[in-house]
Write an enzyme that holds these catalytic residues in place. Structure first.
Site, PDB file in Angstrom:
ATOM      1  N   ARG A   1      -6.011  -8.572 -10.765  1.00  0.00           N
ATOM      2  CA  ARG A   1      -6.652  -9.822 -11.175  1.00  0.00           C
ATOM      3  C   ARG A   1      -8.008  -9.488 -11.784  1.00  0.00           C
ATOM      4  O   ARG A   1      -8.437  -8.333 -11.747  1.00  0.00           O
ATOM      5  CB  ARG A   1      -6.886 -10.697  -9.939  1.00  0.00           C
ATOM      6  CG  ARG A   1      -7.669  -9.942  -8.862  1.00  0.00           C
ATOM      7  CD  ARG A   1      -8.022 -10.814  -7.683  1.00  0.00           C
ATOM      8  NE  ARG A   1      -8.301 -10.048  -6.493  1.00  0.00           N
ATOM      9  CZ  ARG A   1      -9.466  -9.553  -6.147  1.00  0.00           C
ATOM     10  NH1 ARG A   1     -10.507  -9.718  -6.933  1.00  0.00           N
ATOM     11  NH2 ARG A   1      -9.624  -8.858  -5.032  1.00  0.00           N
TER      12      ARG A   1
ATOM     13  N   GLU B   1      -3.947   7.949   7.067  1.00  0.00           N
ATOM     14  CA  GLU B   1      -4.737   8.523   5.975  1.00  0.00           C
ATOM     15  C   GLU B   1      -5.862   9.363   6.512  1.00  0.00           C
ATOM     16  O   GLU B   1      -6.413   9.074   7.570  1.00  0.00           O
ATOM     17  CB  GLU B   1      -5.396   7.392   5.162  1.00  0.00           C
ATOM     18  CG  GLU B   1      -4.564   6.909   4.032  1.00  0.00           C
ATOM     19  CD  GLU B   1      -5.288   5.868   3.194  1.00  0.00           C
ATOM     20  OE1 GLU B   1      -6.507   5.670   3.347  1.00  0.00           O
ATOM     21  OE2 GLU B   1      -4.601   5.247   2.380  1.00  0.00           O
TER      22      GLU B   1
ATOM     23  N   LYS C   1       0.810  -1.222   0.000  1.00  0.00           N
ATOM     24  CA  LYS C   1       0.000   0.000   0.000  1.00  0.00           C
ATOM     25  C   LYS C   1       0.844   1.274   0.000  1.00  0.00           C
ATOM     26  O   LYS C   1       0.444   2.278  -0.580  1.00  0.00           O
ATOM     27  CB  LYS C   1      -0.953  -0.002   1.192  1.00  0.00           C
ATOM     28  CG  LYS C   1      -2.143  -0.929   0.999  1.00  0.00           C
ATOM     29  CD  LYS C   1      -3.155  -0.753   2.114  1.00  0.00           C
ATOM     30  CE  LYS C   1      -4.023  -1.967   2.295  1.00  0.00           C
ATOM     31  NZ  LYS C   1      -5.094  -2.115   1.306  1.00  0.00           N
TER      32      LYS C   1
ATOM     33  N   HIS D   1     -17.406  -4.781   4.950  1.00  0.00           N
ATOM     34  CA  HIS D   1     -16.411  -4.324   3.973  1.00  0.00           C
ATOM     35  C   HIS D   1     -16.344  -5.234   2.757  1.00  0.00           C
ATOM     36  O   HIS D   1     -15.337  -5.290   2.068  1.00  0.00           O
ATOM     37  CB  HIS D   1     -15.011  -4.200   4.601  1.00  0.00           C
ATOM     38  CG  HIS D   1     -14.918  -3.100   5.607  1.00  0.00           C
ATOM     39  ND1 HIS D   1     -14.959  -1.773   5.248  1.00  0.00           N
ATOM     40  CD2 HIS D   1     -14.812  -3.125   6.950  1.00  0.00           C
ATOM     41  CE1 HIS D   1     -14.872  -1.032   6.333  1.00  0.00           C
ATOM     42  NE2 HIS D   1     -14.791  -1.823   7.377  1.00  0.00           N
TER      43      HIS D   1
END
Ligand code: ADP
Ligand code: ADP
Ligand code: MG
Length: 746
Positions: free
Chosen positions: A344, A251, A165, A286
């Site tokens: 993917r 973040e 990330k 989620h």
């Protein structure tokens, strides 16, 4: 549009006149070969070189394995699938001419070294990883390449760059792709991170650089809770991702986010296109449950900007093949930010196939074989404008009323919606299959296209109403309610949508009188066929079986998972009187009401009656109603009614008169006669072990036959009466072996 044209030119490497050679020419109106009934691959022209991929190992299971196999077969590629012991009888093991056993360990699909070895051993030329399992593992992709096997996916280096990330955000920032304001640097002491959090301003989100599946993430709302949340995020990340998991990003936390992602496709020659965007904001835990394209309430400038940034993101890591760039869109500011790239094919790729008229698995094979992209960005956009909107619903084995808790079990009964060019089902199971708890509970995907979003949603709801599943809990009823939700129809989505509208989405639905009437009529139909002894309960009144005048009583309770623990739904009694062949009078009496609802002169006929299913059509005074009743042989007191697109689950209970007649409480460890009666026969023997609900004794009272069922699982100690005996109410009929000190005396 015009700005997009400029963009496409800028993003395309100059060496590539993308329109030649034309490899895939789909007329815009052509049916995608990805639709349910695979049609001939209309897409290949005579100029196409023969695809060098001839043999393929599908390193996945379930619906995605079947999905890949379908396109491979259409392209003349010979497939091999893998299966573990629990999957030995599965559809994906059967769908290919060759299937290889992996053994008992359910995690064997993750054993990359062994899978590469098997592919080599069987001389297989290419491998498709599907999604999940090994699909985003760069070391596995590398191992395939090292073994000379074509990995149908992106280059390992691009996967590795996007897998971290912090690293991916550095690359994105350098390429001019906006990332969520935040800190992804090397300073990692709690003090340093806290200074960053203050700069970014609370609320902030702490995320592990190695994160995935929502793990190692914590929201920090105030400076005071910063340290505690950091410690907790680090502990979880270390436990889930091992060393290095404790490295954190800070973040800006987006309070009202939408999840909008872009399907991208790149070839080896520097071409990259966006196949539209998908909104996947409707999530639980989620995890996405509804995905759609185009994203609702999104202005054209933002839409094209998203496509542009997604293509830039893919090209920045030298991407090749199918990928998805995920963005978080802040509803309060309208700004969007790069979140991550999934390297993917995704679960929801059919949505993009439906709006672009493409087969993305076919594209994957072509690109992996070194071909160029079949369509330009402008051609794709023209198709999107013409084809309208598509939506996908993920059908999960789970119980929405119990916090979406996963379920598993046998698909005792399965009816799927009719498919056509605009209604597609990608499924991994058929009736009779078992959904194992060892794997993800997604049993199918339903994808629907329409000329516009509202039509697509309405058609989705109609298709969902055709779905019938018995044997395990599913989210189908919940999905129907989502499709009917006004807020959803208006397109006002965000990731907290389900929570925001939970009162409406979980509102229990009243059950109509006709449902109870149909349950009783259906049981009557099946009882007549099976004979009275096999009937679940109820009894014949009046002139007996042969006479035209016969009556039966039933009682039901709605099995309502939403009802508070301990509280029971009301008992509804149904009295059916047969007046002539196929002519009935039905009365429905609820606990909560004094007078029954009576349907006179009802014409009812079963069109199918098997041991587990009854289908019947009934003409009520004001409407014709078709129903399917399903009885799971493993639990005969449970009855499922599908009627007018709704599923109702009922439990058969002893009718009220029965319980009243019982008067006295049952003596523990025994079963007593509920009323004065004659013993017709004992259905068990002394010493026999019986299940709860098993027939024990059949009695006759007031010319009415009643089956007395076991209130418990146990061993029959004594049968107190024999055939022909006359008993008073309260007489002990059956005595059980002492269970946990139950009294033997009566
Ligand atoms: P998407 O981003 O398309 O929603 P997910 O991240 O939810 O996809 O994962 C795709 C599918 O693969 C899901 O059904 C998920 O449960 C499954 N999956 C993901 N990781 C694994 C894994 N390691 N093993 C088995 N299945 C997995
Ligand atoms: P994972 O690798 O676990 O999928 P992501 O970074 O994709 O992690 O984030 C998972 C989910 O968390 C997103 O779909 C979104 O709902 C939420 N999320 C991620 N980043 C933010 C953020 N900055 N603010 C608010 N919600 C976020
Ligand atoms: Mg994600």
């Amino acid at each position: 549009m015009r700005s997009l044209k400029r963009t496409s030119r800028r993003l395309r490497a100059p060496i590539t006149p993308a329109s030649s050679p034309r490899l895939l020419v789909l007329p815009p109106t052509a049916r995608s070969i990805a639709t349910h009934q695979s049609t001939t691959p209309s897409s290949t022209t005579t100029t196409t070189a023969v695809n060098p991929i001839k043999t393929l190992l599908i390193a996945n299971r379930g619906e995605i394995a079947l999905r890949i196999a379908r396109t491979a077969a259409a392209m003349g590629i010979r497939t091999t699938t893998l299966y573990t012991d629990v999957d030995a009888a599965s559809q994906h093991a059967r769908c290919s001419p060759h299937a290889i056993a992996l053994g008992a360990a359910s995690g064997a699909y993750l054993d990359g070294a062994r899978i590469v070895q098997l592919a080599k051993q069987h001389g297989i030329g290419a491998l498709h990883p599907g999604y999940g399992f090994l699909s985003e593992n760069p070391a596995f992709a590398q191992a395939c390449e090292d073994a000379g096997i074509v990995f149908v996916g992106p280059p390992p280096k691009a996967m590795a760059d996007m897998g971290d990330k912090a690293r991916s955000k550095e690359i994105m920032t350098a390429a001019g792709v906006p990332c969520v304001p935040g800190y992804h640097g090397a300073e990692q002491t709690p003090e340093q991170l806290r200074v960053r959090a203050r700069e970014i301003q609370y609320p902030v989100l702490l995320k592990s650089v190695k994160g995935g599946g929502g793990k190692g993430m914590r929201i920090v709302r105030t400076d005071e809770e910063f340290e505690a949340q950091l410690r907790s995020a680090r502990a979880e990340a270390r436990a889930s991702f091992g060393d290095g998991g404790e490295v954190m990003l800070v973040e800006k936390y987006v309070v009202r986010p939408r999840h909008v992602e872009v399907q991208v496709f790149a070839d080896r020659y520097g071409n990259c296109v966006a196949l539209g965007e998908r909104d996947c904001s409707v999530q639980r835990r989620h995890q996405k449950i509804l995905e759609e394209s185009p994203a609702p309430l999104l202005d054209d400038a933002t839409r094209h900007d998203l496509w542009d940034k997604a293509r830039t993101a893919a090209l920045a890591v030298g991407y090749v093949g199918a990928g998805t760039v995920e963005f978080i869109l802040d509803k309060d500011t309208g700004h969007f930010y790069f979140m991550e790239m999934n390297t993917r094919l995704q679960v929801e790729h059919p949505v993009s196939e439906m709006v672009t008229g493409t087969d993305l698995v076919e594209w994957q094979f072509r690109v992996a074989a070194g071909e160029r992209l079949p369509l330009t960005q402008d051609e794709i956009e023209a198709r999107i404008l013409e084809r309208g909107a598509a939506i996908e619903a993920r059908i999960y084995a789970e119980n929405p009323e119990k916090g979406f808790f996963p379920d598993s079990g046998k698909l005792v009964h399965l009816v799927t919606p009719k498919t056509d060019a605009d209604v597609r089902i990608d499924a991994g199971f058929v009736e009779g299959d078992t959904v194992s708890e060892a794997y993800d509970g997604m049993i199918a995907k339903l994808i629907v296209r329409g000329p516009d979003r509202e039509t697509a949603i309405r058609r989705m709801e109609l298709a969902l109403r055709e779905y019938e599943v018995v044997g395990l809990s599913t989210n189908i009823e919940f999905l129907k309610r989502l499709c009917r939700s006004q807020a959803f129809i208006e397109g006002d989505v965000e990731t907290g949508f389900i929570d925001q509208w939970k009162d409406e989405l979980f509102q229990p639905r009243p059950t109509s009188d006709e449902v109870f009437a149909q349950a009783a009529l259906g049981l009557l139909g099946s009882q007549i066929k099976l004979g009275p002894a096999a009937g679940p309960h109820g009894g014949t009144l009046g002139f007996g079986e042969s006479g035209a005048q016969s009556r039966r009583k039933f009682a039901f309770r709605v099995r309502n998972d939403a009802a508070a623990e301990g509280s029971e739904a009301e008992v509804v009694q149904v009295d059916v009187a047969q007046q002539a062949n196929a002519l009935y009078s039905v009365s429905v009496l609820r606990d909560s009401s004094e007078t029954p609802v009576v349907f006179e002169n009802v014409v009812s006929e079963p069109s199918l009656a098997s041991a587990t299913k009854t289908r019947l059509t009934t003409f009520f005074p004001l409407a014709r109603v078709e129903s399917t009743l399903v009885q799971d042989p493993a639990a005969p007191e449970k009855l499922t009614v599908f009627q007018l697109g709704e599923k109702t689950e009922l439990t058969m209970v002893s009718p009220g008169w029965f319980e009243k007649a019982l008067g006295l409480k049952e003596v523990v460890g025994s079963v007593v006669a509920p009323m004065p009666c004659k013993i017709l026969r004992n259905e068990v023997e002394e010493g026999q072990e019986v299940e709860k609900g098993a027939p024990l004794v059949v009695i006759e009272s007031m010319k009415m036959e009643t089956v007395i069922r076991s209130p418990q699982k146990g061993v029959v100690k004594r049968l107190a009466h024999k055939e022909g005996d006359i008993c008073k109410a309260g007489t002990v009929l059956v005595l059980f072996e002492d269970v946990e000190g139950a009294a033997e005396s009566s």
